[in-house]
Scaffold this active site. Structure first.
Site, PDB file in Angstrom:
ATOM      1  N   ARG A 199       0.847  -1.200   0.000  1.00 23.10           N
ATOM      2  CA  ARG A 199       0.000   0.000   0.000  1.00 23.10           C
ATOM      3  C   ARG A 199       0.874   1.239   0.000  1.00 23.10           C
ATOM      4  O   ARG A 199       2.055   1.186   0.392  1.00 23.10           O
ATOM      5  CB  ARG A 199      -0.918   0.029   1.216  1.00 23.10           C
ATOM      6  N   ASP A 206       8.958   9.496  11.857  1.00 15.80           N
ATOM      7  CA  ASP A 206       7.825   9.152  10.997  1.00 15.80           C
ATOM      8  C   ASP A 206       7.612  10.337  10.049  1.00 15.80           C
ATOM      9  O   ASP A 206       8.502  10.676   9.278  1.00 15.80           O
ATOM     10  CB  ASP A 206       6.609   8.854  11.873  1.00 15.80           C
TER      11      ASP A 206
END
Length: 300
Positions: free
Chosen positions: A105, A203
């Site tokens: 994904r 992140d």
């Protein structure tokens, strides 16, 4: 080193909030809830986020970037790109990994200063080296930019567009690459920051107007501000384990967070997991850069 504390500014809790973008044209924040396939628009008024509209797709959505003409957003969705119009109409565009939607994904996508989109694919099982980073170019083509990544994540450029900062959360690294804004070609790589996953890894990221990187630390309950050589200049504390990404609205730093993978006992101790947070950090950052490339009207 400066210290800040971020406060919750949303009523809703997202399962896996990610990809915040400040849309300067609409004066709104747009972010995604990845596995829910949701794109959320928020107005930021009086220090709170108020929902404007949400859209839900039939696949995971890793990021939503505004289109240059203001008509909608380019989504990194499933294993490719989708156009989302303001009325909710979607148009399938380029698939970067045809036939591999059960194992891969999109995880993040950010536009460079020229208007290309750089997006990362990752495996659902986060197997090392199973993902890669692609560039959605101005002519509508897609090419591999970084091969063999693990959890391809935050991406941001300096004001000149000659340095690209990029994190691989699976490897616990934040790196900087030379970058040619005219061609989208990568240059030499250097490591800016490396962290153990037990202490929180970089992140989503954003650059401020002084050229420093703000990195959400997944698993680290904080956001770090580091200079281009990796020196930590400031820390923003949060009451949740999984800060996921950041964006600037003027001098306000907006932070998405995630509840994904946390068990009931952990969530009981951090009821705000999945909320959006904000703090004035005293330095501004640019709004989201829009996508300026061609949008082919077919799946290729």
């Amino acid at each position: 080193m400066r210290s800040f504390v971020a406060d919750p500014v949303s009523e809703d809790l997202l399962e896996h909030g990610e990809g915040p973008r400040w849309d300067a044209v609409r004066d709104e924040l747009v972010c995604v809830d990845i596995m829910a396939g949701a794109v959320h628009r928020w107005a930021f008024r009086g220090g709170r986020l108020a929902p404007v509209r949400s859209y839900v797709l039939d696949r995971p959505v890793g990021a939503a970037n505004p289109l240059a003409d203001g008509s909608g957003w380019l989504l990194a969705a499933g294993t490719g790109f989708v156009r989302l119009d303001e009325d909710g109409t979607t148009t399938e565009l380029v698939d970067a990994a045809p036939g591999r939607g059960e194992v891969l994904r999109m995880n993040e996508a950010v536009c460079d200063p020229a208007g290309r989109v750089v997006a990362g694919l990752m495996a659902y099982d986060t197997a090392p080296g199973s993902g890669w980073v692609v560039s959605g170019d101005l002519d509508g083509g897609v090419r591999t930019l970084i091969p063999r990544t693990t959890i391809a994540n935050g991406t941001a450029w300096d004001s000149e567009g000659t340095t690209m900062f990029w994190s691989d959360s699976g490897e616990g690294t934040l790196a900087a690459f030379g970058y040619d804004p005219a061609t989208g070609a990568l240059g030499a790589r250097r490591e800016v920051l490396r962290r153990d996953r037990a202490d929180g890894v970089a992140d989503g990221i954003a650059l401020d107007d002084d050229g420093c990187v703000w990195a959400a630390l997944w698993g680290g309950r904080s956001v770090l501000r580091v200079n281009p050589t990796g020196e930590v200049l400031a820390v923003v504390d949060l009451p949740v384990d999984q800060p996921s990404a950041v964006a600037f609205a003027g001098t306000t730093l907006l932070v998405t967070t995630s509840r994904e993978g946390l068990d009931a006992s952990t969530l009981a101790g951090q009821p705000l997991a999945g909320a959006l947070f904000a703090v004035d950090v005293g330095v501004s950052g640019p709004p989201a850069r829009p996508f300026r490339g061609e949008l082919p009207e077919r799946l290729v």
